[in-house]
Design an enzyme around this catalytic site. Structure first.
Site, PDB file in Angstrom:
ATOM      1  N   ASP A  36       0.820  -1.216   0.000  1.00 40.12           N
ATOM      2  CA  ASP A  36       0.000   0.000   0.000  1.00 40.12           C
ATOM      3  C   ASP A  36       0.851   1.262   0.000  1.00 40.12           C
ATOM      4  O   ASP A  36       0.323   2.379   0.051  1.00 40.12           O
ATOM      5  CB  ASP A  36      -1.004   0.001   1.168  1.00 40.12           C
ATOM      6  N   HIS A  37       2.192   1.075  -0.085  1.00 37.42           N
ATOM      7  CA  HIS A  37       3.099   2.218  -0.170  1.00 37.42           C
ATOM      8  C   HIS A  37       4.026   2.158  -1.390  1.00 37.42           C
ATOM      9  O   HIS A  37       4.546   3.188  -1.814  1.00 37.42           O
ATOM     10  CB  HIS A  37       3.938   2.340   1.104  1.00 37.42           C
ATOM     11  N   ASP A  72      -0.091   8.400  11.003  1.00 34.55           N
ATOM     12  CA  ASP A  72      -0.793   7.141  10.729  1.00 34.55           C
ATOM     13  C   ASP A  72      -1.996   6.952  11.664  1.00 34.55           C
ATOM     14  O   ASP A  72      -1.850   6.960  12.881  1.00 34.55           O
ATOM     15  CB  ASP A  72       0.247   6.018  10.922  1.00 34.55           C
ATOM     16  N   HIS A 104      -0.959 -13.040  16.147  1.00 34.68           N
ATOM     17  CA  HIS A 104      -0.817 -11.827  15.338  1.00 34.68           C
ATOM     18  C   HIS A 104      -0.888 -10.604  16.227  1.00 34.68           C
ATOM     19  O   HIS A 104      -1.693 -10.538  17.154  1.00 34.68           O
ATOM     20  CB  HIS A 104      -1.932 -11.742  14.290  1.00 34.68           C
ATOM     21  N   SER A 119      -0.647  -6.176  15.515  1.00 33.59           N
ATOM     22  CA  SER A 119      -0.640  -5.176  14.442  1.00 33.59           C
ATOM     23  C   SER A 119       0.726  -4.517  14.335  1.00 33.59           C
ATOM     24  O   SER A 119       1.510  -4.488  15.298  1.00 33.59           O
ATOM     25  CB  SER A 119      -1.709  -4.125  14.732  1.00 33.59           C
ATOM     26  N   GLY A 120       0.989  -3.951  13.163  1.00 33.73           N
ATOM     27  CA  GLY A 120       2.207  -3.164  12.971  1.00 33.73           C
ATOM     28  C   GLY A 120       1.966  -1.682  13.195  1.00 33.73           C
ATOM     29  O   GLY A 120       2.867  -0.865  12.984  1.00 33.73           O
ATOM     30  N   HIS A 121       0.746  -1.339  13.592  1.00 38.38           N
ATOM     31  CA  HIS A 121       0.373   0.076  13.745  1.00 38.38           C
ATOM     32  C   HIS A 121       0.107   0.392  15.218  1.00 38.38           C
ATOM     33  O   HIS A 121      -0.463  -0.426  15.941  1.00 38.38           O
ATOM     34  CB  HIS A 121      -0.880   0.388  12.927  1.00 38.38           C
ATOM     35  N   ASP A 146      -6.821  -3.308 -14.879  1.00 33.06           N
ATOM     36  CA  ASP A 146      -7.494  -4.558 -15.244  1.00 33.06           C
ATOM     37  C   ASP A 146      -6.611  -5.264 -16.269  1.00 33.06           C
ATOM     38  O   ASP A 146      -6.518  -4.823 -17.420  1.00 33.06           O
ATOM     39  CB  ASP A 146      -8.874  -4.256 -15.830  1.00 33.06           C
TER      40      ASP A 146
END
Length: 558
Positions: free
Chosen positions: A78-79, A196, A367, A369-371, A446
């Site tokens: 996403d970056h 963020d 798991h 989160s990374g945030h 697409d």
């Protein structure tokens, strides 16, 4: 009036606000534009047939001579995922840390852009002059190594972009967030902070990645048969924890899934993954070893239909089957919108007879989160002490919640700007105000097509998917306009022809009578003929079936 008083800092997002993904932020001063990140997002449910979505960079291409470079904060899709498409029309230098550039180079190689793209290696101590602005960087902690925040020194003051971050006090790779450097930036005075917002709704602190390693090792010890771990391919820390747990429990590891294989290769070559000699095996060797001596590292934590885990769950993977008694660990939380796909995959795994461990937090511990959560977001705000605050990277409710956190730590409401993509915040003489909007939006990918599918095509696809299509073929005489053959009606996805002969016979009659009437009235323009046929047939079919199929009249003359 001096030039300094005329020029202003303009800050806006071309993606990443009001949505999850396709992060792209822009800071402009006079004739200098700096872009931060260039991500993609996955399509929403109504984007039928679309593979990925990237930002609309019309504003940047119109001002290409002013764009000084793209700074990349870290190597998540996403970056960085938009770069292979964006660099085709905006060939500017790309700045990134070692692992980030390694991942980018893999993408550019696939897109045949590696030779044409200028790539500049940076680290947390680098200084980069970008026209009138100078970029410096600071280490952050995230779910991928080599992540940094950006500090842009502009003639108006410091603009800080945090990148994705959390404050992990016991990081797996010992890359601690550089609190001293952040505090130094804060003490110099921050004009605007972009931070963020992903976990702005989550109270407290985000857990340490190290706790996941302990939990994974316990799962590996208890598992009587093979262990399959699915996680994000780019979560290098998590992959290292799987390797560590496999080493401790004396298991061999097979890597499955194209993106996972790519990341493991790149990260191990660059020294970010440490894999013991002899641990890696090929997928073909999995069935040759004792079941309690194998771990499989796989893509598919989001339930993607073509991913390795999903194909294994449906027993149609070419090399590996999941067997009753195997343990499957989904070490990720679903991206918003993917919950249904993940749920379906989990169901299929349970049907096979696998033991499935999924979910996050206190439920399973496989798991984190990374945030950063709310307390970490407040800490960042207190360290930076910005004059103005722009929450970024999140859906609207997350941005709103982050704004409330900023108010709670003492930032005035009028100094907080919640923006949508294309909204500008202009700062001149230390005063911020909302500026004019810039062109923005989604570019849909697409197959090999970039931006050639728009709203009209998507609308047609939606219509086709809901009520199908009816093709009406008629041949008219060039001399007198009479019907020489047809009408022939072809139905796809509307009704089954053999069971609807009466309906289609009546549809035939309506088309014939409509055309005959138009001939009598001397209407012979093709566009008019087609419109009348569509209207008459559409009314009839809706009355009979309450459906509105796409009607495609094809009229030929001989």
């Amino acid at each position: 009036m001096s030039k300094k008083n005329i020029d202003k800092v303009s800050i806006f997002a071309l993606g990443g606000v009001g949505e999850i993904g396709k992060n792209m932020y822009v800071v402009q001063y006079a004739n200098d534009i700096v872009v931060i990140d260039s991500g993609l997002k996955f399509p929403e449910e109504d984007m039928l047939g679309i593979d990925i979505v990237i930002p609309d960079i019309s504003y940047l291409t119109e001002n290409r001579d002013k764009v000084r470079g793209i700074l990349i904060t870290h190597g998540h899709e996403d970056h960085i995922g938009g770069l292979p498409y964006i660099l085709r029309s905006l060939n500017v230098p790309v700045y990134g840390t070692k692992l980030t550039l390694g991942l980018i180079e893999g993408k550019l190689k696939e897109a045949n852009l590696l030779g044409e793209t200028k790539r500049i290696l940076i680290n947390a101590d680098s200084e980069v002059q970008l026209g009138t602005m100078k970029a410096t960087f600071f280490k952050t902690n995230h779910s991928i190594p080599d992540s940094v925040g950006v500090c842009l020194d502009t003639p108006e003051g410091l603009v800080v972009h945090t990148g994705d971050f959390k404050f992990d006090q016991t990081p797996v790779n010992d890359q601690y967030a550089d609190l001293h450097k952040m505090a130094d930036i804060g003490s110099r005075g921050v004009l605007a902070l972009l931070s963020d917002s992903t976990n702005a709704e989550r109270a407290g602190y985000t857990g340490s990645e190290r706790t996941v390693g302990v939990e994974l090792e316990e799962v590996f010890r208890k598992a009587k048969q093979r262990v399959i771990v699915a996680t994000f391919a780019s979560n290098v820390h998590r992959i290292q924890q799987v390797i560590n747990a496999a080493e401790t429990t004396r298991r061999k590891m097979a890597v499955i899934g194209r993106s996972m294989v790519n990341v493991v290769n790149i990260a191990s070559e660059l020294g970010y993954l440490h894999i013991p000699d002899g641990m890696l095996i090929e997928p073909e060797e999995v069935n040759k070893l004792a079941a309690d001596r194998v771990v499989i590292l796989s893509t598919g934590s989001q339930g993607e239909p073509m991913s390795a885990l999903t194909r294994m769950a449906r027993s149609n993977h070419r090399k590996v089957d999941i067997l009753p008694g195997d343990t499957v660990v989904i070490a990720a939380t679903p991206i918003p919108g993917n919950e249904r796909f993940v749920g379906r995959t989990v169901d299929e795994l349970f049907r096979i007879g696998a033991n499935v461990i999924y979910g996050s937090g206190s439920v399973t511990g496989v798991h984190v989160s990374g945030h950063g959560s709310q307390e970490e977001l407040k800490l960042m705000l207190n360290i930076m002490k910005p004059k103005y605050f722009i929450p970024i990277h999140g859906e609207y409710r997350m941005l709103r919640q982050h704004a409330l956190l900023a108010e709670a730590v003492g930032i005035d409401r009028e100094d907080i700007f919640i923006v949508d993509i294309g909204d500008t915040v202009e700062i001149q003489g230390g005063i911020a105000r909302r500026g004019p909007r810039v062109s923005c939006g989604n570019v849909l990918i697409d197959g090999l097509g970039v931006g050639d599918v728009g709203n009209i095509v998507l609308r047609d696809r939606k219509l086709l998917s809901q009520d199908g299509i009816l093709v009406v073929v008629v041949t008219l005489s060039k001399q007198d306009g009479t019907i020489m053959s047809g009408p022939d009606i072809i139905s796809r996805g509307f009704v089954y022809v053999r069971e609807s002969e009466g309906l289609l016979d009546e549809a035939n009659r309506i088309v014939s009578s409509t055309l005959n009437r138009l001939m009598v009235e001397n209407v012979n323009e093709w566009a008019s003929l087609k419109t009348h046929v569509k209207d008459a047939l559409g009314r009839f079919l809706y009355e009979q079936t309450r459906r509105r199929p796409m009607i495609l009249p094809i009229i030929m003359e001989v």
